[in-house]
Design a protein around this motif. Structure first.
Motif: not given
Length: 400
Positions: A22-27, A67-69, A82-88, A90-96
């Motif tokens: 499962d590869v998460k991408l931050g939006i 995608g994680v919004r 703060a939103a970007a830190e959560r993505l990285v 907590s969510e473990g996104v691999k790119g934004i």
């Protein structure tokens, strides 16, 4: 921005073997704030690319993308970080995909992306300052710099016989960069800039700002602001007082919410925004409608969002890795193709085909919805749609 040399295939494959399915991408977009009517369609475009990839079943290592919004707010750097830190974290996104507005994009790049080694591809941050900001090869954008839009707008004004302009700009990285670029290009064409003044977003009353603009005068009031915030407020105040009757509207002011809010007084106003007449643009629009009949894929920066997402995923495929430190060196390779032109052109709707070609070791040249070609610093030249407002509609004049 220095883009590093391509990683070796051996390194890429080794990193790829450890990748999660499962590869998460931050939006990371401004779902609240000055562009809140634009951001939802940008996100839908990004998610459309993800959906297309997953439906193909062609991604390496059984990867399934999601995608994680997260809300950048467009203007609050602390909230965006703060939103970007959560993505990285907590969510473990691999790119934004994002951020969106220039000021928050610079803040997230400096304070979150670089320290964590996360790739960002912005579909809408246009400040010229981003062209030279240090980025460790992690930042790209699928929208052109305002330095280019300033020249385009000056051309549009000159061709319409404008001899003088007043400029009101959002007190932000985007607004100042855009206004300065327009002013310099206009003056180079002999157009007088009577005033170049900032306005703050979020105010209830812009009468003082408009009084200063009116006192300076000008054939046209150019508003380098945000469509759902101060830019709209400046125009409304100018209309209410009769200070100006024609408005120059650069990219941040393009949106249906403006014509809905202001109405008939906008008749005859004009401007431009980053858009596309690339071969794949209509294919993208058709796919957007098929994906969701209520979705308008032509919304400002929506096609750029599809392209940003597609490029991220294709770079991962080319690297055999979801590790940003590895796949960042493949971004230009998949977007630009080989120098000899041997890469197969990839348009919207062909992401599964691209994944197959890459897996087979064949080069691709991702053109996408906006005809992406990266410059050495991660910028794109881009194209602009010149428009005018007629009968309450944003009509295309031509592409530049």
């Amino acid at each position: 921005m220095k883009k590093f040399l391509l990683a070796t295939a051996a390194c890429a494959l080794a990193a790829g073997s450890a990748s999660a399915e499962d590869v998460k991408l931050g939006i990371l977009l401004g779902f609240t704030g000055p562009i809140e009517t634009i951001a939802p369609n940008m996100a839908l475009s990004s998610e459309m690319a993800i959906k297309e990839v997953n439906a193909s079943g062609k991604a390496a290592n059984g990867w399934v993308f999601s995608g994680v919004r997260a809300d950048s707010t467009c203007i609050d750097a602390a909230a965006a970080q703060a939103a970007a830190e959560r993505l990285v974290t907590s969510e473990g996104v691999k790119g934004i995909i994002g951020a969106d507005c220039s000021g928050v994009t610079r803040a997230v790049l400096t304070n979150t992306a670089i320290p964590n080694g996360i790739v960002m591809i912005s579909p809408s941050a246009t400040s010229p300052a981003l062209s030279d900001d240090p980025d460790e090869g992690l930042f790209f954008r699928t929208v052109p710099s305002d330095a280019r839009e300033g020249v385009i707008m000056a051309d549009v004004l000159a061709e319409r016989g404008v001899t003088s302009i007043a400029i009101s700009y959002s007190n932000s990285d985007y607004g100042k960069g855009q206004a300065d670029a327009i002013a310099a290009a206009a003056e180079a064409k002999g157009i007088k800039v009577t005033i170049n003044a900032s306005h703050d977003d979020g105010k209830a009353d812009y009468s003082a700002e408009v009084a200063a603009l009116a006192a300076a005068g000008g054939d046209v009031l150019v508003v380098a602001g945000y469509v759902d915030q101060g830019g709209k407020g400046i125009i409304q105040a100018a209309v209410d007082t009769g200070a100006f009757t024609t408005f120059g509207l650069p990219g941040g002011m393009f949106g249906e919410s403006l014509t809905q809010a202001i109405g008939a007084p906008l008749e005859g106003s004009y401007g431009q925004h980053p858009s596309s007449d690339a071969a794949g643009y209509q294919t993208y629009l058709d796919a957007a409608t098929a994906n969701d009949p209520t979705f308008d894929g032509s919304t400002n920066f929506a096609p750029n969002s599809y392209d940003a997402t597609a490029i991220l995923i294709l770079a991962m495929q080319a690297a055999g890795s979801t590790d940003p430190k590895v796949y960042k060196d493949k971004i230009m390779e998949v977007a630009n193709g080989p120098a000899d032109g041997s890469g197969e052109v990839i348009n919207p709707g062909e992401l599964g085909k691209a994944l197959e070609l890459i897996a087979a070791g064949k080069p691709v040249n991702y053109e996408g919805a906006t005809g992406v070609t990266f410059l050495e610093n991660g910028d794109v030249m881009g194209r602009y749609r010149e428009y005018q407002i007629k009968d309450g509609k944003w009509e295309t004049v031509k592409y530049r």
